[in-house]
Scaffold this motif. Sequence first.
Motif, PDB file in Angstrom:
ATOM      1  N   SER A  85      -3.431   4.812 -26.539  1.00 57.18           N
ATOM      2  CA  SER A  85      -2.372   5.423 -27.343  1.00 57.18           C
ATOM      3  C   SER A  85      -2.606   6.914 -27.528  1.00 57.18           C
ATOM      4  CB  SER A  85      -2.288   4.729 -28.709  1.00 57.18           C
ATOM      5  OG  SER A  85      -1.962   3.366 -28.555  1.00 57.18           O
ATOM      6  N   ARG A  86      -3.863   7.302 -27.786  1.00 55.69           N
ATOM      7  CA  ARG A  86      -4.155   8.723 -27.966  1.00 55.69           C
ATOM      8  C   ARG A  86      -3.904   9.495 -26.669  1.00 55.69           C
ATOM      9  NH1 ARG A  86      -7.360  11.528 -31.556  1.00 55.69           N
ATOM     10  NH2 ARG A  86      -6.674   9.864 -32.958  1.00 55.69           N
ATOM     11  N   ALA A  87      -4.269   8.911 -25.540  1.00 55.42           N
ATOM     12  CA  ALA A  87      -4.030   9.576 -24.255  1.00 55.42           C
ATOM     13  C   ALA A  87      -2.537   9.818 -24.041  1.00 55.42           C
ATOM     14  CB  ALA A  87      -4.606   8.731 -23.117  1.00 55.42           C
ATOM     15  N   ILE A  88      -1.715   8.842 -24.436  1.00 58.49           N
ATOM     16  CA  ILE A  88      -0.268   8.991 -24.280  1.00 58.49           C
ATOM     17  C   ILE A  88       0.276  10.050 -25.233  1.00 58.49           C
ATOM     18  CG2 ILE A  88       1.938   7.820 -24.677  1.00 58.49           C
ATOM     19  CD1 ILE A  88       0.739   5.331 -23.435  1.00 58.49           C
ATOM     20  N   PHE A 299      11.436  -0.367 -20.098  1.00 55.60           N
ATOM     21  CA  PHE A 299      10.405   0.110 -21.017  1.00 55.60           C
ATOM     22  C   PHE A 299       9.010  -0.239 -20.506  1.00 55.60           C
ATOM     23  CE2 PHE A 299       7.562  -1.512 -24.390  1.00 55.60           C
ATOM     24  CZ  PHE A 299       7.103  -0.290 -24.863  1.00 55.60           C
ATOM     25  N   LYS A 300       8.808  -1.489 -20.088  1.00 56.58           N
ATOM     26  CA  LYS A 300       7.490  -1.914 -19.616  1.00 56.58           C
ATOM     27  C   LYS A 300       7.057  -1.118 -18.390  1.00 56.58           C
ATOM     28  CE  LYS A 300       7.547  -6.648 -21.398  1.00 56.58           C
ATOM     29  NZ  LYS A 300       7.540  -8.093 -21.047  1.00 56.58           N
ATOM     30  N   ASN A 305       3.600   3.175 -16.197  1.00 58.37           N
ATOM     31  CA  ASN A 305       3.460   4.382 -15.386  1.00 58.37           C
ATOM     32  C   ASN A 305       2.981   5.563 -16.232  1.00 58.37           C
ATOM     33  OD1 ASN A 305       3.962   6.028 -12.914  1.00 58.37           O
ATOM     34  ND2 ASN A 305       5.541   6.957 -14.208  1.00 58.37           N
ATOM     35  N   LEU A 306       3.529   5.670 -17.446  1.00 55.24           N
ATOM     36  CA  LEU A 306       3.141   6.750 -18.352  1.00 55.24           C
ATOM     37  C   LEU A 306       1.661   6.650 -18.719  1.00 55.24           C
ATOM     38  CD1 LEU A 306       4.113   9.132 -20.153  1.00 55.24           C
ATOM     39  CD2 LEU A 306       4.554   7.443 -21.945  1.00 55.24           C
ATOM     40  N   LEU A 307       1.206   5.442 -18.998  1.00 55.85           N
ATOM     41  CA  LEU A 307      -0.198   5.237 -19.364  1.00 55.85           C
ATOM     42  C   LEU A 307      -1.124   5.616 -18.214  1.00 55.85           C
ATOM     43  CD1 LEU A 307      -2.367   4.240 -21.294  1.00 55.85           C
ATOM     44  CD2 LEU A 307      -1.931   1.904 -20.501  1.00 55.85           C
ATOM     45  N   LYS A 311      -3.873   8.598 -18.562  1.00 57.88           N
ATOM     46  CA  LYS A 311      -5.310   8.351 -18.442  1.00 57.88           C
ATOM     47  C   LYS A 311      -5.912   9.073 -17.239  1.00 57.88           C
ATOM     48  CE  LYS A 311      -7.096   4.450 -19.778  1.00 57.88           C
ATOM     49  NZ  LYS A 311      -7.453   3.027 -19.941  1.00 57.88           N
ATOM     50  N   ASP A 312      -5.106   9.268 -16.197  1.00 59.59           N
ATOM     51  CA  ASP A 312      -5.596  10.023 -15.037  1.00 59.59           C
ATOM     52  C   ASP A 312      -5.936  11.461 -15.425  1.00 59.59           C
ATOM     53  OD1 ASP A 312      -5.410   7.875 -13.359  1.00 59.59           O
ATOM     54  OD2 ASP A 312      -3.498   8.460 -12.453  1.00 59.59           O
ATOM     55  N   GLU A 313      -5.190  12.002 -16.379  1.00 58.12           N
ATOM     56  CA  GLU A 313      -5.397  13.389 -16.793  1.00 58.12           C
ATOM     57  C   GLU A 313      -6.373  13.524 -17.958  1.00 58.12           C
ATOM     58  OE1 GLU A 313      -1.810  15.505 -17.558  1.00 58.12           O
ATOM     59  OE2 GLU A 313      -0.849  14.928 -15.660  1.00 58.12           O
TER      60      GLU A 313
END
Length: 325
Positions: A85-88, A299-300, A305-307, A311-313
């Motif tokens: 969640s923090r990464a997002i 949404f899923k 994809n957003l997560l 996390k990659d960054e």
Amino acid sequence: MMRKGELNMRFILNCAKILIFIMVLVHSNLLFAEDKVVAKVNEQDIHLFEVKSFLNKVVPIGRFHTQSLNKKEYWEKALNTAIDSRAIVIFIKNNNPEIYNGLKNKVNEIIKVIKKRFKSNNEYAKALKENGITEKILYETYMDLNVKDIIKEKIFSEKIEPKVLKEYYKNNQQMFSTGESYVVKNCLIKADARELKAKEMEEKKKEAENLLKMLKEEDEKAWQKCDKGIYPEQDTVYKFSKNYPIKEIFKLKKGDFGGPYRNIYGYLIVKVIDIKPSEVLPFDEIKNEIERLMKLKKFKDYYKNLLKRAKDEANIKILDNNFSN
């Protein structure tokens, strides 16, 4: 006995519908300082307080008790969820200001509601201090807890054109099929086990069995002996129908009798009048459900994809995940 500050803090968290385990942990061997830093995402701290806040999202329903708090798997899952969640949150701050600003506005409103529950800012600050956290920790926790919901709200607020809904309906009709249906004639002998003794229930069962014999002999007057009011005289039974023994009825053939089937109302006898092939529910009846399904899938997919991108960054460091000890 709970201290005043601890009670106030419980109220704070309940206000925003977050279940925190501070008071439970006081009486267990799992008590830590709430401001303990357990992980970092891009050098931003994630505190133990936040991990506890995520526990209610990962502990299965029905296992929400003190023993669950001793299971390392739940703590680790809560920690990983907090990190995700923090990464997002960090990612959308840099890449999607619209969603990020919406999240900030929601959390600011939550904090305002919390503060209003205290007589003064000093009382509010005292409650935070007595529970070992700062307002910054509280704010960051709410940001992380609400980011997924904000993204979902954004996607669900978007309209889907009717032609797109119809195309989905056309391409996925098996999803909206009723399945084979049975037209049955019902006969119930009322027998409420809460009101009747075992011997009386047995007598009712024999009455139903004798009535079934009469019905099979095509005694039309026998149908008049059925109790009225609970089951309609004739009904269509689908695979999702309630108050019918679906598996048993769907084994019957046209013209067959079934029963007596014991249920909460008594003993049910059915006669299969007709068996109808599967039908597809009309579009107008299920268009709202189609829209919900399409938005949920969007949404899923979007969140997954957003997560991954977030996390990659992100630079993630877990400092302490040994909670069960």
